[in-house]
Design a protein around this motif. Structure first.
Motif, PDB file in Angstrom:
ATOM      1  N   GLY A  94     -12.297  37.167  26.354  1.00  0.00           N
ATOM      2  CA  GLY A  94     -13.041  37.818  27.417  1.00  0.00           C
ATOM      3  C   GLY A  94     -13.828  36.866  28.289  1.00  0.00           C
ATOM      4  N   GLY A  95     -13.940  35.593  27.862  1.00  0.00           N
ATOM      5  CA  GLY A  95     -14.660  34.595  28.637  1.00  0.00           C
ATOM      6  C   GLY A  95     -13.824  34.090  29.803  1.00  0.00           C
ATOM      7  N   SER A  96     -14.482  33.413  30.743  1.00  0.00           N
ATOM      8  CA  SER A  96     -13.808  33.003  31.974  1.00  0.00           C
ATOM      9  C   SER A  96     -12.640  32.054  31.714  1.00  0.00           C
ATOM     10  N   SER A  97     -12.836  31.025  30.886  1.00  0.00           N
ATOM     11  CA  SER A  97     -11.760  30.069  30.627  1.00  0.00           C
ATOM     12  C   SER A  97     -10.640  30.704  29.812  1.00  0.00           C
ATOM     13  N   PRO A 150      -3.819  27.165  46.591  1.00  0.00           N
ATOM     14  CA  PRO A 150      -3.521  28.595  46.480  1.00  0.00           C
ATOM     15  C   PRO A 150      -4.128  29.220  45.229  1.00  0.00           C
ATOM     16  N   GLN A 151      -4.249  28.412  44.165  1.00  0.00           N
ATOM     17  CA  GLN A 151      -4.783  28.923  42.909  1.00  0.00           C
ATOM     18  C   GLN A 151      -5.494  27.795  42.170  1.00  0.00           C
ATOM     19  N   VAL A 152      -6.654  28.106  41.582  1.00  0.00           N
ATOM     20  CA  VAL A 152      -7.387  27.161  40.738  1.00  0.00           C
ATOM     21  C   VAL A 152      -7.654  27.833  39.398  1.00  0.00           C
ATOM     22  N   TYR A 153      -7.306  27.144  38.307  1.00  0.00           N
ATOM     23  CA  TYR A 153      -7.519  27.654  36.964  1.00  0.00           C
ATOM     24  C   TYR A 153      -8.540  26.754  36.259  1.00  0.00           C
ATOM     25  N   ALA A 154      -9.748  27.244  36.045  1.00  0.00           N
ATOM     26  CA  ALA A 154     -10.760  26.508  35.278  1.00  0.00           C
ATOM     27  C   ALA A 154     -10.653  26.950  33.827  1.00  0.00           C
ATOM     28  N   ILE A 155     -10.194  26.050  32.956  1.00  0.00           N
ATOM     29  CA  ILE A 155      -9.886  26.437  31.572  1.00  0.00           C
ATOM     30  C   ILE A 155     -10.650  25.588  30.558  1.00  0.00           C
ATOM     31  N   GLY A 156     -11.779  25.029  30.969  1.00  0.00           N
ATOM     32  CA  GLY A 156     -12.500  24.136  30.070  1.00  0.00           C
ATOM     33  C   GLY A 156     -13.610  24.827  29.288  1.00  0.00           C
ATOM     34  N   PRO A 157     -14.199  24.132  28.318  1.00  0.00           N
ATOM     35  CA  PRO A 157     -13.722  22.839  27.793  1.00  0.00           C
ATOM     36  C   PRO A 157     -12.404  23.023  27.030  1.00  0.00           C
ATOM     37  N   VAL A 158     -11.394  22.284  27.416  1.00  0.00           N
ATOM     38  CA  VAL A 158     -10.064  22.471  26.839  1.00  0.00           C
ATOM     39  C   VAL A 158     -10.074  22.239  25.339  1.00  0.00           C
ATOM     40  N   HIS A 159     -10.812  21.202  24.880  1.00  0.00           N
ATOM     41  CA  HIS A 159     -10.824  20.928  23.441  1.00  0.00           C
ATOM     42  C   HIS A 159     -11.425  22.093  22.665  1.00  0.00           C
ATOM     43  N   ALA A 160     -12.375  22.804  23.278  1.00  0.00           N
ATOM     44  CA  ALA A 160     -12.998  23.949  22.623  1.00  0.00           C
ATOM     45  C   ALA A 160     -12.117  25.190  22.715  1.00  0.00           C
ATOM     46  N   LEU A 161     -11.370  25.310  23.807  1.00  0.00           N
ATOM     47  CA  LEU A 161     -10.452  26.436  23.947  1.00  0.00           C
ATOM     48  C   LEU A 161      -9.358  26.362  22.888  1.00  0.00           C
ATOM     49  N   VAL A 162      -8.955  25.142  22.520  1.00  0.00           N
ATOM     50  CA  VAL A 162      -7.994  24.971  21.424  1.00  0.00           C
ATOM     51  C   VAL A 162      -8.589  25.518  20.135  1.00  0.00           C
ATOM     52  N   LYS A 163      -9.849  25.204  19.860  1.00  0.00           N
ATOM     53  CA  LYS A 163     -10.498  25.698  18.642  1.00  0.00           C
ATOM     54  C   LYS A 163     -10.551  27.216  18.642  1.00  0.00           C
ATOM     55  N   SER A 164     -10.803  27.799  19.799  1.00  0.00           N
ATOM     56  CA  SER A 164     -10.941  29.243  19.903  1.00  0.00           C
ATOM     57  C   SER A 164      -9.612  29.964  19.725  1.00  0.00           C
ATOM     58  N   ARG A 165      -8.546  29.440  20.310  1.00  0.00           N
ATOM     59  CA  ARG A 165      -7.272  30.157  20.336  1.00  0.00           C
ATOM     60  C   ARG A 165      -6.280  29.690  19.285  1.00  0.00           C
ATOM     61  N   VAL A 166      -6.368  28.429  18.900  1.00  0.00           N
ATOM     62  CA  VAL A 166      -5.382  27.871  17.976  1.00  0.00           C
ATOM     63  C   VAL A 166      -5.969  27.648  16.591  1.00  0.00           C
ATOM     64  N   GLY A 167      -7.261  27.406  16.525  1.00  0.00           N
ATOM     65  CA  GLY A 167      -7.901  26.983  15.288  1.00  0.00           C
ATOM     66  C   GLY A 167      -8.378  25.558  15.469  1.00  0.00           C
ATOM     67  N   ASP A 168      -8.415  24.793  14.405  1.00  0.00           N
ATOM     68  CA  ASP A 168      -8.897  23.420  14.485  1.00  0.00           C
ATOM     69  C   ASP A 168      -7.988  22.533  15.319  1.00  0.00           C
ATOM     70  N   GLY A 169      -6.719  22.903  15.406  1.00  0.00           N
ATOM     71  CA  GLY A 169      -5.796  22.075  16.185  1.00  0.00           C
ATOM     72  C   GLY A 169      -5.632  20.706  15.555  1.00  0.00           C
TER      73      GLY A 169
END
Length: 481
Positions: free
Chosen positions: A464-467, A250-269
């Motif tokens: 604004g990016g897809s992931s 019913p739904q697919v969420y492509a959220i990769g690269p996850v390790h890079a998304l952490v850097k973008s939203r959280v910082g170094d993590g």
């Protein structure tokens, strides 16, 4: 960056398969949810729970992130680093599954417990997100009445090929009836004219009655009962394949690269929090002493085993190619070998001039180092995404499951590396490393391709990016539960 706050009482249980390559992206995902203020219970086996020594640092940074553990049911002397998948899955189903049901029932009730110095209380469980291999847990979620989502840690092309295997079996194309491994497979939509038999997932070489084949068939069937699939890839890399996968859920969420998304939203993590092994950081100082792009980094991940003969073939190839190399040789990597005998004396002497061997390396940092000009990999999906993010050309020696599909995509579709599957001979290893590392038209083409996908990955995880947007949608959907 401060944790995002929300009035939502969303509470999610995350259940990874108990292996390094599965825990790493799931823990990054947990940080993303915790950063959004969602309550997360991260469930590990007791063995891996003890190994994740930095989990308390994560809990301090993300007050809504909590850790739980259950026994895996394996004997104390069973090697958890590379357990036979049949034994692990069987034990999880027979021993862990009933305990999981009890935990879910407990978590669906109001939690009055305080954690540490905070007054954070977990609200009742609202969603269960499980690793695809842990699909037996869907039965538990359905009986308890908790919505279930699946989280896959493999490539989109690998996942789609899995999904099509039952049709290949029904049509009589799998398992193979002869030894022609270069015969084309044209019955996977979106992959027509691309895959050979040797590129299909490894269990396609087994009979349909083989225990491993049965496990994967059960996973493929059960996972489509999930209400959504979360996948660690991005539109700019696998848009066409994702459109096929979208027909299954019913739904697919492509959220990769996850390790890079952490850097973008959280910082170094705290990416190192996911490591079950002690990293040898000597390699970073060693890389500092090398010229730009002069080193080939070699790692076959956390599960691959080599025979003694295979080890020597790679050793000869690495030494003969004349390049500097950093090689991860785990103490449990050589079949039938233990302790000090894992790394032969001859190998140590042969690498003294141009190489460094370590037990485990901080891979993200290594691939990002300016001295690294190539990556010899088994094609684990975490490694491939880290290589793409760093813009490093790859030499592929896939060994397990969907890695064979991914390596074909790397060489023929994305053109970010060279596929060396089913080959382990010293002269070929030497030749392939030279092809990858030495200046020429082929290397230039690979570099251009991997740099382009690296830029697309960066665009996917920025605002604004897809992931980035897909994660926002997922977070909102979890709150709506």
């Amino acid at each position: 960056m401060e944790t995002e706050r929300s009035e939502s009482a969303a509470h999610v249980l995350l259940l990874p398969f108990p292996a390094q390559g599965h825990i790493t992206p799931m823990l990054s995902f947990a940080q993303l949810l915790g950063h959004a203020g969602i309550h997360v219970t991260f469930l590990n086996t007791e063995h891996n729970h003890r190994l994740l020594t930095q989990r308390h640092a994560l809990s301090a940074r993300f007050p809504t992130l909590h850790f739980e553990s259950l026994p895996d049911g394996l004997p104390p002397d069973c090697p958890r680093s590379i357990p036979p998948i049949i034994d692990m899955v069987s034990s999880l189903r027979s021993v862990t599954k009933p305990l999981l049901r009890d935990l879910l029932i407990t978590l669906t009730k109001k939690d009055e417990e305080s954690y540490g110095s905070t007054s954070t209380r977990r609200p009742p469980l609202s969603c269960f997100i499980m690793d695809e291999i842990m699909c037996f847990a869907i039965d538990v979620a359905e009986k308890v009445g908790v919505p279930a989502m699946a989280f896959t840690i493999i490539s989109g092309c690998g996942y789609w090929s899995y999904s099509c295997i039952p049709n290949l079996i029904q049509q009589g194309h799998v398992p193979f009836t002869d030894e022609d491994m270069d015969k084309q497979t044209s019955d996977i939509p979106g992959m027509e004219g691309l895959l050979r038999r040797r590129d299909l997932p490894g269990f396609c070489r087994f009979s349909i009655d083989h225990p491993v084949t049965k496990i994967f068939m059960e996973v493929i069937k059960a996972i489509t009962r999930a209400s959504a699939l979360i996948i660690n890839t991005f539109d700019g890399l696998e848009a066409s394949i994702l459109s096929h996968i979208a027909t299954l859920f019913p739904q697919v969420y492509a959220i990769g690269p996850v390790h890079a998304l952490v850097k973008s939203r959280v910082g170094d993590g705290l990416s190192s929090s996911a490591s079950l092994r002690q990293e040898d950081r000597r390699c970073m100082a060693w890389l500092d002493s090398k010229q730009v792009g002069s080193v080939i980094y070699v790692s076959f991940g956390s599960l691959v085993e080599l025979t003694h003969d295979q080890l020597f073939e790679f050793w000869h190839g690495l030494v003969s190619c004349g390049k500097q190399f950093l090689w991860v040789v785990r103490s449990d990597m050589i079949s039938g070998e233990q302790g000090e005998h894992v790394i032969p004396t001859e190998l140590k002497m042969g690498t003294k001039e141009r190489g460094l061997i370590v037990e485990w390396a901080p891979q993200e940092e290594v691939l990002a180092h300016k001295a690294v000009g190539g990556f010899l990999t088994q094609c684990g999906w975490n490694s491939i995404l880290e290589g793409i993010w760093a813009g490093v050309p790859m030499l592929c020696w896939p060994r397990l499951a969907e890695q064979l599909v991914t390596s074909r995509w790397i060489g023929e579709v994305w053109r970010i590396g060279i596929d060396m599957k089913d080959t382990c001979e010293r002269s070929m290893v030497e030749k392939m490393i030279r092809r990858l590392m030495e200046e020429g038209d082929e290397r230039e083409q690979i570099l251009r391709s991997v740099e382009r996908f690296s830029e697309l990955a960066r665009g996917a995880v920025t605002e604004g990016g897809s992931s980035y947007n897909n994660l926002d949608k997922l977070i909102q959907d979890l709150r709506n539960f």
